[in-house]
Design an enzyme around this catalytic site. Structure first.
Site, PDB file in Angstrom:
ATOM      1  N   GLU A 158     -26.128 -51.839 -13.604  1.00 46.58           N
ATOM      2  CA  GLU A 158     -24.893 -51.300 -13.121  1.00 46.58           C
ATOM      3  C   GLU A 158     -24.556 -51.730 -11.627  1.00 46.58           C
ATOM      4  O   GLU A 158     -23.493 -51.829 -11.294  1.00 46.58           O
ATOM      5  CB  GLU A 158     -24.946 -49.656 -13.236  1.00 46.58           C
TER       6      GLU A 158
ATOM      7  N   SER B 194     -33.391 -39.707 -13.679  1.00 51.85           N
ATOM      8  CA  SER B 194     -32.526 -38.571 -12.900  1.00 51.85           C
ATOM      9  C   SER B 194     -33.204 -37.530 -12.286  1.00 51.85           C
ATOM     10  O   SER B 194     -34.240 -37.246 -12.900  1.00 51.85           O
ATOM     11  CB  SER B 194     -31.447 -38.233 -14.201  1.00 51.85           C
TER      12      SER B 194
END
Ligand code: ARG
Length: 472
Positions: A301, A288
């Site tokens: 994902e 992140s």
């Protein structure tokens, strides 16, 4: 309003049509109509099919043998130029026009004979089928690689026991191997479906002309053999307008995507801190920009999200086809962007998913820790059945036991003997008979069950199915 010719004549340097018009296509039409930016990748197939066509024309005397060799050599040189990037920035309308223009540049006027008895309608259908055959083979190989990876990881995971889930709720203990194999079997079916579709893709349209057959008696059987097709299309009007093969392959691809999405969804969940069953390798994790601690499962994902796009490709094709009559309509030009997009998407998704699965680490302790005694409820009910209690009754009695355990705040197997005996005299003995988690899993030994033998049988069968040459 008449437009100045200069504005409209600036278009393509070579055109396959136009004799009947006084003006060339406007820039606006050209921008919409041109398919080269998409179909340029069909050039190898266009050259191959054109060479077969040259032979066919030679046999019926449309070309002398000197012209035949001239065109064949010319097409080889065209292929070399295209391999060197001649399609990049080319102004032509489509790949067929590009190949023909380059052929003129190589051999001069003789190039004008290549298109005898042929139409771009049968040409593009042939090229795209040839391309699709290769795409299926590539996809099949990528699926087999993922299959082998799942099998290899399953083989290592046969001793690891974790909760099996239904409705997102812990249900019964199973082996990690068993969970992985539940994602491998769909890939077997995907490969079978693709192999089945492949037979229908391998039907030759060449020789169909624009819609009614070729005006020259070309030998379609020889063309079929030369190009590696299995059969001949039976009706030229159908053959030039048929894109069922694209729809079928797009469906199979969408289903592959759906399977990868389910695998991805499950692994995203297992990689969460809450489950912690698996951990992605550093080189398959993302971070992140804000939170330094993050280890994100973007691979899975994206596999999940890309499957939506594959569904879109299928839907767009079906919607394109449904309104058009038999034979060729320009609508059909849109098929390629959809098929290429779908194949390109899987070509990126499959290797990434395979790599991420291959390098996942497993936390057997976290899996074990997620097994709570309530997962033995079915085992207890089955033991009561062995003691002569009808299952519906034993289900109700064990339900009461579960309620007692919840009320007392103790695990199911820690309910005091006296309390258990008050529900049913055989319950105490049944609780005492419960063995290990391994025993529980081994209790379900029907073929296809989670027992060691069943998993070993599956591993062996899948090993063969995913081996080179195995499968469909
Ligand atoms: N670019 C066209 C396609 O992809 C080739 C066929 C064109 N045929 C025609 N009649 N204009 O479909």
């Amino acid at each position: 309003m008449t437009r100045p010719p200069t504005e409209t004549h600036a278009a393509a340097p070579h055109q396959m049509w136009g004799g009947r018009f006084t003006l060339g296509p406007s820039e606006a039409l050209d921008a919409l109509n041109r398919s080269l930016p998409v179909d340029h990748r069909l050039w190898p197939q266009d050259v191959t099919a054109s060479k077969a066509w040259v032979h066919a024309l030679g046999r019926v005397g449309v070309l002398t043998s000197a012209e035949e060799s001239q065109l064949l050599d010319g097409l080889d040189r065209v292929a070399e130029r295209l391999a060197d990037g001649a399609a990049i920035g080319a102004p032509d309308e489509d790949v067929h026009t590009l190949v023909e223009r380059l052929l003129y540049e190589e051999v001069g006027a003789a190039a004008g004979k290549l298109h005898t008895g042929r139409s771009r309608n049968d040409q593009v259908a042939t090229d795209l089928r040839l391309w699709t055959l290769d795409a299926i083979d590539q996809l099949d190989a990528d699926l087999a690689t993922l299959g082998r990876t799942l099998v290899a990881r399953a083989r290592e995971g046969i001793d690891q026991i974790l909760p099996g889930y239904t409705h997102g709720q812990r249900a019964q203990p199973v082996r990690w191997a068993y969970v992985l194999l539940a994602h491998a079997w769909p890939l077997v079916r995907d490969r079978q479906r693709l192999a089945d579709a492949r037979r229908r893709v391998a039907e030759l349209p060449l020789g169909s002309g624009a819609l009614a057959g070729s005006g020259f008696p070309v030998d379609r059987v020889l063309l079929k053999e030369a190009l590696g097709f299995r059969s001949l299309s039976a009706n030229a009007l159908d053959a030039t307008g048929d894109r069922d093969f694209v729809a079928e392959v797009l469906f199979h691809i969408a289903l592959v995507g759906t399977h990868l999405s389910r695998l991805g969804a499950e692994l995203v969940q297992y990689a969460s801190s809450e489950y912690g069953f698996v951990r992605l390798a550093d080189d398959f994790s993302t971070g992140s920009s804000l939170m330094p601690q993050k280890r994100n499962p973007d691979v899975f994902e994206l596999a999940r999200a890309k499957s939506a796009r594959l569904l879109g490709d299928l839907l767009a094709l079906l919607a394109t086809l449904k309104g058009i009559p038999a034979g060729y309509s320009k609508d059909l030009q849109e098929d390629k962007a959809l098929l290429f997009d779908a194949c390109d998407t899987l070509a990126v998704v499959l290797p990434a998913v395979t790599g991420a699965v291959a390098s996942l680490s497993i936390d057997g302790q976290r899996m074990l820790a997620a097994l709570d005694a309530s997962l033995r409820a079915t085992d207890v009910a089955d033991l009561l059945v062995e003691a002569g209690v009808p299952f519906r009754e034993s289900h109700r009695l064990v339900g009461k036991l579960v309620r007692e355990a919840e009320r007392a705040g103790v695990p199911l197997d820690q309910v005091p003997q006296a309390v258990a005996a008050s529900i049913h005299p055989a319950l105490g003995a049944a609780l005492a008979q419960l063995g290990s988690w391994e025993d529980s899993v081994e209790g379900r030994a029907t073929p296809g069950g989670a027992s060691r033998k069943s998993v070993e049988d599956q591993l062996e069968e899948l090993r063969k199915l995913f081996a080179p040459g195995g499968g469909a």
